[in-house]
Enzyme design. Structure first.
Site, PDB file in Angstrom:
ATOM      1  N   GLU A   1       0.863  -1.182   0.000  1.00 57.19           N
ATOM      2  CA  GLU A   1       0.000   0.000   0.000  1.00 57.19           C
ATOM      3  C   GLU A   1       0.897   1.229   0.000  1.00 57.19           C
ATOM      4  OE1 GLU A   1      -2.984  -0.433   3.119  1.00 57.19           O
ATOM      5  OE2 GLU A   1      -3.116   1.744   3.247  1.00 57.19           O
TER       6      GLU A   1
ATOM      7  N   TYR B   1     -11.113  -3.655   4.453  1.00 54.75           N
ATOM      8  CA  TYR B   1     -10.107  -3.194   5.423  1.00 54.75           C
ATOM      9  C   TYR B   1     -10.784  -3.093   6.784  1.00 54.75           C
ATOM     10  CZ  TYR B   1      -6.062  -0.241   6.848  1.00 54.75           C
ATOM     11  OH  TYR B   1      -4.946   0.280   7.438  1.00 54.75           O
TER      12      TYR B   1
ATOM     13  N   ASP C   1      -4.833   9.694  10.379  1.00 53.31           N
ATOM     14  CA  ASP C   1      -3.510   9.179  10.719  1.00 53.31           C
ATOM     15  C   ASP C   1      -2.945   9.771  12.000  1.00 53.31           C
ATOM     16  OD1 ASP C   1      -2.733   7.288   8.600  1.00 53.31           O
ATOM     17  OD2 ASP C   1      -3.120   8.995   7.289  1.00 53.31           O
TER      18      ASP C   1
END
Lengths: 393, 257
Positions: free
Chosen positions: B46, B172, B57
Site C-alpha cells: 500500500e 479493510y 492518521d
C-alpha cells in the site's frame, strides 16, 4: 433559488460528509437525532432561557448615528459583542452543550483559533460540569495567551496541536483525531459552519437567533423586518450565517460577506478564500478551499486569528457561487483603521474580525435611505495587543 | 484478473500488506521500497499519497506525510516513479490517499493513470460510500480499479453488509476506534468484533489494520482475518539509521517469523 440544505447535506454543489469510516457512526448519530432534539419544546425552553439569562440576549440593535452620517446611510449595529464571553460564539456552544447532554455524552472536545470558541466552549462546560478539552495550535497558544488562561481558569484542558502549521486547521485535525479515538462518550463542538453534515446547518441554526432578533428589532424601530444590506465578516462564517440565515431567501436584502485579505490578495499572505480558493474537500465538507495545484491545503494569513482559515463554510461557498451574497475582501491595514474609526465615532472597540466588516463600508456606495445592518460579532478586548502592536492610533 | 483477486485465490491466510508513504524517507525511495518489500515477502503493498491534513492518521504517518511533501512528492511525481514498476514488481499495489489531492488531479485522470502503471486498488478513507457510488464508481470500473472500504468496531451489521456488497478485492477491518499507530496491541475486547464479522460470512476477504506492529499482533490478526496491514511500525523501522533494503527485509522477516 432557495438557499437550503438538502438531505445529503449539500447547499448546491457544496457540503456533504467526507469523513473516514471511523467517524461515520458519530455523524450518523448526530444527523439522525439533532433535528428532533433541537425542535423539542423542552430543548427550546432551556436554550432560550440560557440565551436570555446567561448569554444576555436579545443583544441590542443599535443605530450608529455618527457612523451613519459619515457613510450616508442608516447604519445599525447588531451588538453580538455584548454577548457573555465577548462574541457570538457562545450562541452555538450553548446549543451544542444542551444537545450533547441529550445525546448522553460525558465529554466535550473543541478546536479553537483565536480562542473565542474555545472560551465559549469552556464556559458552557463549566456551567454544566462537563469535562472539556480544547485543541489549539501551538502557534496560536503563544499569540493568544490570555484566552488560553481564560479556558484554564474555566477548568478546561488546553492541548497544543503540534502538527502541520500548528494553527486552527491543525487544531481541527487534532480534534477530529481525538474524536476518532473516543467515538462513544465524546461530543465534538465545532465552532463554525464548517465540518461534515449536519454541522454546518446545525451551527447556523444555533446562530440564526441573530437574524431572528434583527427582524424583530427592525420591525419595532422601522416598521419593516428587512434592511437593504446585512454585512458580516467571514472566516469559517458562523456569525455571517447567523446574520444571514432568516434573510437567505428574502431577495430584497443584499447579503455582504467580508473576507480577510491579509497583506493583500496578491501577496501570498491572505485568507480571502473566494478570491484565492477553488473547490476542494477539507474537514469533512466540499467547499471553496485555498490549496496548491496538487491539492495540498495552503496556510492562510490574516492579522485576525478568527478569519485565518483556508476554507469557508459550504453555505457561503454556495452563496458566493450563486451570487446570492456579494463578497468583499479587506486588508489588515483597512480593517485596523476601521476598528479605530468605530472606536472614535461610536465608542466601541470591535474585535479585529468584526472590524473587517466595517472596512467594507469604504468599498460600497449607499443611498441616504438605505438601512444597513452590520453584525458586530465580537468586542476588541482580546485584541488589545494587536491594536497596540499595530500602533497607528 | 485483478492481481488482488489472484492473490486471495492462491493465498487465504497470513496475507501481509505493508504500507509506506510515497516520498519518505527520500523522494526517490519509492521503487527501492517496493522491490525490497516484494523480495522480503510482502504479499501486497500500500503506497500512501502524502497530504497536508491526514485526519485518520496518527503522528508517525503524519510526520512521514510532512517530510514527503517537503521532499517534493505529488501524484504527478508518484505516477512518473511508478511508470515501469510492473517490469520489476508483481505483487498487488494499492494507493491510499485523501480525496482532495485526487480530486484536484482529476478522478478520471487518476483512475486512468492507475490502470496505466498497474495499480490494482485505491483506499480513500474520506470518500464516503455514497459519493463513490453516485459519482465515481463507473470510472473505477472502466479502469479495472478496486475501491477498498473500511469497517470499524462501531460499524453496524447492516452497513458491513452494504460495504461487502459494494466491495471488490478485500475489506479493510480497522481493529479499534483509533487513528493509525495510536495503539500497538490488539486487546481482548476486540474479539467480539472479530467474531461478529467472521460470522457474517462476507464474500470479500478481510485484512485487519491499525495496531498491527510486530509478529505477535500480526499472528493475532491472522487468526481473525485473511491477513493484516502494517503501516506506522514499518515507517518507524525505515526511519532508523542504516541501509534501507536491510531495514526492510529485517522488518518483514521479524513480522512473518
Amino acid at each position: 433559488m432557495k438557499v437550503q440544505v438538502d438531505e445529503r447535506g449539500y447547499y448546491g454543489n457544496f457540503g456533504g460528509a467526507f469523513i473516514p469510516e471511523m467517524l461515520y457512526p458519530n455523524i450518523e448519530e448526530l444527523r439522525e437525532n439533532y433535528e428532533q432534539i433541537v425542535q423539542a419544546p423542552d430543548f427550546q425552553k432551556q436554550f432560550n432561557h440560557l440565551l436570555r439569562d446567561f448569554v444576555g440576549r436579545p443583544t441590542p440593535l443599535y443605530l450608529a448615528e455618527r457612523l451613519s452620517e459619515k457613510y450616508g446611510a442608516e447604519i445599525y449595529l447588531k451588538r453580538e459583542d455584548l454577548c457573555h464571553t465577548g462574541a457570538h460564539k457562545v450562541n452555538n456552544t450553548v446549543g451544542q452543550i444542551l444537545l450533547a447532554q441529550k445525546l448522553g455524552k460525558q465529554k466535550i472536545i473543541a478546536e479553537t483559533g483565536a480562542g473565542q470558541h474555545g472560551v465559549a466552549t469552556a464556559t458552557v462546560c463549566a456551567l454544566m460540569g462537563i469535562e472539556c478539552i480544547v485543541y489549539m495550535g501551538k502557534v496560536d497558544m503563544a499569540r493568544q495567551k490570555p484566552n488560553v488562561e481564560r479556558m484554564r481558569i474555566l477548568g478546561a484542558e488546553v492541548r497544543p496541536a503540534k502538527s502541520g502549521s500548528k494553527t486552527l486547521k491543525d487544531a481541527t485535525n487534532e480534534a477530529m483525531r481525538h474524536w476518532i479515538n473516543n467515538p462513544t462518550d465524546t461530543h465534538y463542538i465545532i465552532g463554525s459552519v464548517v465540518g461534515p453534515h449536519p454541522y454546518p446547518e446545525m451551527v447556523a441554526r444555533f446562530q440564526s437567533v441573530i437574524s431572528k432578533e434583527i427582524k424583530a428589532q427592525l420591525l419595532e424601530k422601522k416598521g419593516k423586518q428587512n434592511p437593504d444590506y446585512v454585512i458580516a465578516c467571514v472566516g469559517g462564517g458562523s456569525n455571517a450565517a447567523g446574520a444571514f440565515y432568516h434573510y437567505y431567501n428574502e431577495e430584497d436584502v443584499r447579503l455582504i460577506a467580508v473576507e480577510a485579505a491579509g497583506l493583500g490578495n496578491q501577496t501570498g499572505h491572505s485568507a480571502a478564500t473566494t478570491v484565492l480558493g477553488k473547490p476542494g474537500v477539507l474537514h469533512g465538507s466540499k467547499t471553496l478551499l485555498m490549496q496548491t495545484e496538487d491539492g495540498q491545503v495552503i496556510e492562510p494569513y490574516s492579522i485576525s486569528a478568527g478569519l485565518d482559515y483556508p476554507g469557508i463554510g459550504p453555505v457561503h461557498a454556495h452563496l458566493f457561487e450563486t451570487g446570492r451574497a456579494k463578497f468583499y475582501s479587506v486588508t489588515d491595514e483597512e480593517a485596523m483603521k476601521a476598528g479605530i474609526l468605530l472606536s472614535r465615532t461610536e465608542g466601541i472597540i470591535p474585535a479585529v474580525e468584526s472590524a473587517h466588516a466595517f472596512a467594507a463600508l469604504n468599498q460600497m456606495t449607499f443611498n441616504p435611505s438605505d438601512v444597513v445592518v452590520i453584525n458586530l460579532s465580537g468586542r476588541g478586548d482580546k485584541d488589545l495587543e494587536t491594536y497596540i502592536k499595530w500602533g497607528k492610533y | 484478473m485483478n492481481r488482488i483477486d489472484k492473490l486471495f485465490q492462491d493465498k487465504k491466510e497470513r496475507v501481509l500488506n505493508v504500507y509506506f508513504t510515497a516520498g519518505y524517507p527520500q523522494l526517490n525511495d519509492t521503487t527501492t521500497i517496493l522491490e525490497a518489500l516484494e523480495t522480503s515477502g510482502a504479499d501486497l503493498i500500500e503506497i500512501g499519497i502524502p497530504y497536508s491534513d491526514p485526519i485518520a492518521d496518527g503522528p508517525t504517518i503524519q510526520e512521514s506525510n510532512g517530510v514527503a511533501l517537503e521532499n517534493g512528492m505529488s501524484l504527478k511525481v508518484l505516477f512518473s516513479q511508478l511508470k515501469d514498476i510492473r517490469d520489476k514488481v508483481s505483487v498487488p499495489i494499492v494507493l491510499m490517499g485523501y480525496v482532495n489531492p485526487i480530486v484536484q488531479f482529476g478522478m478520471e485522470n487518476f483512475c486512468a493513470k492507475c490502470e496505466e502503471v498497474g495499480v490494482d486498488a485505491v483506499i480513500l478513507p474520506d470518500l464516503p460510500m455514497f459519493e463513490y457510488l453516485e459519482m465515481y464508481k463507473p470510472m473505477f470500473e472502466k479502469h479495472g480499479l478496486y475501491n477498498i472500504f473500511l469497517i470499524t468496531p462501531q460499524t453496524s451489521d447492516a452497513r458491513i453488509k452494504q460495504v461487502d456488497e459494494n466491495s471488490n478485492g478485500f475489506i479493510y477491518m480497522v481493529s479499534s476506534a483509533s487513528t493509525t499507530g495510536a495503539k500497538t496491541s490488539i486487546s481482548l475486547d476486540q474479539s467480539d468484533y472479530f467474531a461478529r464479522v467472521k460470522n457474517m460470512n462476507l464474500k470479500n476477504p478481510t485484512l485487519i489494520g491499525f495496531g498491527i506492529s510486530n509478529a505477535e499482533t500480526f499472528d493475532k490478526a491472522c487468526e481473525n482475518a485473511n491477513g493484516a496491514i502494517i503501516g506506522s511500525a514499518f515507517i518507524k523501522a525505515i526511519s532508523e539509521e542504516g541501509n534501507l533494503e536491510e531495514k526492510i527485509s529485517g522488518f518483514v522477516k521479524s513480522v512473518k517469523q
